[in-house]
Design a protein around this motif. Structure first.
Motif, mmCIF file in Angstrom:
data_model
loop_
_atom_site.group_PDB
_atom_site.id
_atom_site.type_symbol
_atom_site.label_atom_id
_atom_site.label_comp_id
_atom_site.label_asym_id
_atom_site.label_seq_id
_atom_site.Cartn_x
_atom_site.Cartn_y
_atom_site.Cartn_z
ATOM 1 N N VAL A 182 26.020 36.771 70.163
ATOM 2 C CA VAL A 182 26.795 35.563 69.843
ATOM 3 C C VAL A 182 26.872 34.656 71.063
ATOM 4 O O VAL A 182 26.694 33.429 70.959
ATOM 5 N N ALA A 183 27.132 35.239 72.244
ATOM 6 C CA ALA A 183 27.246 34.449 73.468
ATOM 7 C C ALA A 183 25.943 33.713 73.780
ATOM 8 O O ALA A 183 25.952 32.527 74.142
ATOM 9 N N GLY A 237 31.522 35.145 75.312
ATOM 10 C CA GLY A 237 31.331 34.111 76.327
ATOM 11 C C GLY A 237 32.329 32.973 76.303
ATOM 12 O O GLY A 237 32.048 31.891 76.832
ATOM 13 N N ILE A 238 33.510 33.177 75.749
ATOM 14 C CA ILE A 238 34.486 32.078 75.682
ATOM 15 C C ILE A 238 34.843 31.572 77.081
ATOM 16 O O ILE A 238 34.662 30.389 77.379
ATOM 17 N N PRO A 239 35.327 32.434 78.006
ATOM 18 C CA PRO A 239 35.585 31.942 79.368
ATOM 19 C C PRO A 239 34.283 31.715 80.156
ATOM 20 O O PRO A 239 34.219 30.816 81.001
ATOM 21 N N THR A 240 33.278 32.534 79.887
ATOM 22 C CA THR A 240 32.008 32.448 80.626
ATOM 23 C C THR A 240 31.393 31.062 80.497
ATOM 24 O O THR A 240 30.988 30.438 81.491
ATOM 25 N N LEU A 241 31.323 30.583 79.284
ATOM 26 C CA LEU A 241 30.723 29.275 79.037
ATOM 27 C C LEU A 241 31.597 28.146 79.575
ATOM 28 O O LEU A 241 31.086 27.115 80.015
ATOM 29 N N GLU A 256 24.372 24.877 73.364
ATOM 30 C CA GLU A 256 24.930 23.879 74.289
ATOM 31 C C GLU A 256 23.978 23.523 75.423
ATOM 32 O O GLU A 256 24.272 22.634 76.226
ATOM 33 N N GLY A 257 22.855 24.236 75.504
ATOM 34 C CA GLY A 257 21.923 23.979 76.588
ATOM 35 C C GLY A 257 22.437 24.452 77.939
ATOM 36 O O GLY A 257 22.080 23.877 78.983
ATOM 37 N N LEU A 258 23.251 25.502 77.934
ATOM 38 C CA LEU A 258 23.809 26.040 79.172
ATOM 39 C C LEU A 258 22.941 27.182 79.693
ATOM 40 O O LEU A 258 22.566 28.080 78.923
ATOM 41 N N ASN A 259 22.664 27.164 80.976
ATOM 42 C CA ASN A 259 21.820 28.187 81.591
ATOM 43 C C ASN A 259 22.690 29.326 82.108
ATOM 44 O O ASN A 259 23.075 29.361 83.276
ATOM 45 N N VAL A 260 23.022 30.260 81.222
ATOM 46 C CA VAL A 260 23.852 31.417 81.569
ATOM 47 C C VAL A 260 23.066 32.676 81.256
ATOM 48 O O VAL A 260 22.510 32.815 80.166
ATOM 49 N N GLU A 261 23.032 33.590 82.212
ATOM 50 C CA GLU A 261 22.357 34.873 81.979
ATOM 51 C C GLU A 261 23.367 35.862 81.417
ATOM 52 O O GLU A 261 24.412 36.111 82.022
ATOM 53 N N PHE A 262 23.075 36.433 80.262
ATOM 54 C CA PHE A 262 23.933 37.448 79.658
ATOM 55 C C PHE A 262 23.179 38.776 79.649
ATOM 56 O O PHE A 262 22.058 38.861 79.152
#
Length: 248
Positions: free
Chosen positions: A78-79, A53-57, A86-92
């Motif tokens: 890991v992602a 998730g380096i670019p994703t985040l 970080e409290g980021l709302n990302v669906e993996f």
């Protein structure tokens, strides 16, 4: 194959620490293509082969609604951990990029770290079809791929990194087969524990070589508009990397 994304998943961010430091500039360029080449406002993004998730985040931090997809659950673990911290709302989600079933759900699809070169001529056509289905009309696909002919250093490249109290000694080299347009990417990672014990993991991946012209012609059979950029935004003889930009 794929030891880098399974056995070494927990070390991936350490191995690619220097590349991660440049990701902000890459996202700057990607956002330029969103503004200049996409024919719709980009808000929802699908990041294929997202890894840890380096670019994703980074996209999520800039306000995009992002879904990350990767083949390897070890990388996604890991992602997800990083996003939660970080409290980021990302669906993996775990899945194969050529088997995605999204139907016109995204304004843009991204693919970083030369992941597109894992796809041969046949698979890349399936990838383009899947991406095209996932994009809304006027949506944009962007993916980077290397200039395989760039010389760089002769022989292996060796460097050190650290992860906590562990030391990593990394050796990279490559073997090019021009007649078959294949590149064997080889990497030896030695993980030195604090007590002196060493664990070694060998990576041997086969990648596909594409010239800018070939990539443009392949994508042109699936997308309405196609551009190829260099690493300085316009093609130049000494570019080390190219960017495919395609509009549905």
């Amino acid at each position: 194959m794929h030891e880098l994304y399974t056995l070494l998943a927990e070390y991936y961010d350490a191995i690619y620490r220097r590349r991660a430091e440049r990701v902000g500039a890459e996202i700057d360029f990607v956002e330029e293509t969103f503004r200049e080449d996409a024919e719709r406002s980009v808000r929802r993004v699908l990041d294929l082969a997202c890894g840890t998730g380096i670019p994703t985040l980074k996209l999520a931090r800039r306000g995009y609604e992002v879904v990350g997809l990767d083949l390897h659950e070890e990388m996604l673990a890991v992602a997800r951990r990083k996003a939660k911290k970080e409290g980021l709302n990302v669906e993996f989600i775990q899945g194969d990029a050529i088997e995605i079933t999204f139907e016109e759900e995204f304004d843009a699809v991204t693919m970083f770290f030369s992941s597109i070169t894992y796809f041969d001529d046949s698979a890349i056509r399936e990838l383009f079809n899947s991406v095209k289905r996932a994009l809304k009309p006027g949506g944009l696909f962007i993916a980077d791929f290397p200039a395989w002919h760039y010389g760089g250093r002769d022989g292996p490249i060796v460097w050190d990194e650290t992860k906590g109290d562990e030391r990593l000694v990394i050796t990279d080299w490559r073997e090019v087969e021009p007649a078959f347009q294949k590149l064997r990417f080889k990497r030896l990672v030695q993980i030195i524990k604090p007590d002196g014990n060493v664990k070694a993991v060998f990576v041997d991946d086969e990648l596909n070589i594409y010239t800018p012209r070939e990539m443009g012609l392949l994508a042109g059979k699936h997308f309405r508009k196609v551009k190829i950029y260099g690493d300085r935004h316009e093609l130049r003889p000494n570019d080390r990397r190219y960017w495919l930009v395609a509009v549905k």
